[in-house]
Design a protein around this motif. Structure first.
Motif, PDB file in Angstrom:
ATOM      1  N   PRO A 129       0.807  -1.224   0.000  1.00  0.00           N
ATOM      2  CA  PRO A 129       0.000   0.000   0.000  1.00  0.00           C
ATOM      3  C   PRO A 129       0.840   1.274   0.000  1.00  0.00           C
ATOM      4  N   PHE A 130       2.045   1.208   0.561  1.00  0.00           N
ATOM      5  CA  PHE A 130       2.881   2.405   0.653  1.00  0.00           C
ATOM      6  C   PHE A 130       3.301   2.899  -0.731  1.00  0.00           C
ATOM      7  N   SER A 131       3.785   2.006  -1.564  1.00  0.00           N
ATOM      8  CA  SER A 131       4.213   2.424  -2.898  1.00  0.00           C
ATOM      9  C   SER A 131       3.019   2.816  -3.762  1.00  0.00           C
ATOM     10  N   ALA A 132       1.887   2.141  -3.580  1.00  0.00           N
ATOM     11  CA  ALA A 132       0.693   2.493  -4.350  1.00  0.00           C
ATOM     12  C   ALA A 132       0.237   3.901  -4.007  1.00  0.00           C
ATOM     13  N   LEU A 133       0.196   4.229  -2.733  1.00  0.00           N
ATOM     14  CA  LEU A 133      -0.211   5.563  -2.309  1.00  0.00           C
ATOM     15  C   LEU A 133       0.824   6.612  -2.707  1.00  0.00           C
ATOM     16  N   ASP A 134       2.092   6.260  -2.611  1.00  0.00           N
ATOM     17  CA  ASP A 134       3.149   7.227  -2.919  1.00  0.00           C
ATOM     18  C   ASP A 134       2.999   7.772  -4.336  1.00  0.00           C
ATOM     19  N   ALA A 135       2.721   6.896  -5.291  1.00  0.00           N
ATOM     20  CA  ALA A 135       2.597   7.337  -6.689  1.00  0.00           C
ATOM     21  C   ALA A 135       1.441   8.318  -6.859  1.00  0.00           C
TER      22      ALA A 135
END
Length: 271
Positions: A129-135
């Protein structure tokens, strides 16, 4: 901007509460936008197209879903036709629909709404979820093309939700947890200006076991055996959520407070 976020709508009781009380609640709180999690609107498992449309017609500006996003099969086609409904960013690479949407209030101010699923104690291993939200957050900084950013983190573990909150601090107006159906008492504004609440709670009957009629869950806990299906409790629902006020220039939160309306919880926690 004032944004009202409401937690998981649970079955018929939750739908009835939204139908009968959302317009008055929105007016009383002077909310510019209303975002509703519809994850359990249809029998506690997902939302049908008809029930999702009902929530939108009752005044929701956007709906988020969760791990039960496509339990109701007609949602798989409906979500592609209705941009105000989003599923989690990291649900699955081939999932229909979108993981973020932009909605506007009556004054034309824009808010990005996005959602991610946690990984800890969840039913299957979702993508990070962290990388998905970061983008998404990099592409939509608050105070830029959008005046506010709301993140729904649909997760079981409070530690993971808190980590998401700090990860988004300064990049989102509000990070709010859903999924556990139990409202938490930790509403706060984080150091860099992001409002945070571990779980908004559910819009459902709290004379229950997380929204389900008590008898079958209790039987399974006590005896270790099942007899019937889980069915949503149908008493008066408490509408649970959170109200955040944001600065249009920076997109950061200036105030945050939990919301309780009607039902059992509102007896001791008035909105």
């Amino acid at each position: 901007m004032k944004i009202l976020f409401l937690g998981d709508v649970m079955g018929r009781a939750g739908r009835r509460a939204i139908t009968e009380r959302l317009a008055g609640l929105r007016a009383r709180l002077k909310a510019d936008l209303v975002i509703v999690n519809a994850e359990n609107a249809s029998g506690g498992r997902g939302a049908t197209a008809g029930h999702a449309q009902l929530l939108l017609e009752c005044g929701a500006d956007a709906l988020t879903l969760g791990d039960h996003a496509f339990d109701q099969k007609d949602m798989m086609a409906f979500i592609d036709r209705e941009p105000r409904i989003i599923r989690p960013l990291n649900f699955a690479k081939e999932a229909p629909g979108r993981g973020a949407t932009i909605v506007s209030d009556a004054r034309g101010r824009k808010a990005l709404i996005t959602q991610a699923l946690g990984q800890v104690f969840m039913s299957r291993p979702y993508d990070d979820p962290f990388s998905a939200l970061d983008a998404v957050l990099r592409a939509h900084p608050p105070g830029g093309m959008v005046q506010a950013v709301l993140v729904d983190i649909h997760a079981e573990a409070t530690s993971e939700k808190m980590a998401i909150g700090h990860f988004c601090d300064g990049r989102a107006s509000l990070v709010v947890g859903t999924h556990t159906h139990v409202p938490t008492g930790d509403a706060q504004v984080l150091p860099r200006g992001t409002a945070y609440l571990s779980d908004a709670g559910m819009c459902g009957d709290y004379d229950s076991v997380i929204g389900m009629d008590k008898a079958e869950p209790m039987r399974r806990f006590i005896t270790g055996m099942s007899r019937d299906r889980f069915t949503p409790a149908e008493g008066e629902a408490t509408i649970c959520g959170v109200l955040v006020q944001t600065d249009d220039r920076t997109g950061m939160a200036t105030a945050v407070e939990p919301v309780r309306d009607g039902g059992r919880l509102a007896q001791t926690h008035p909105a």
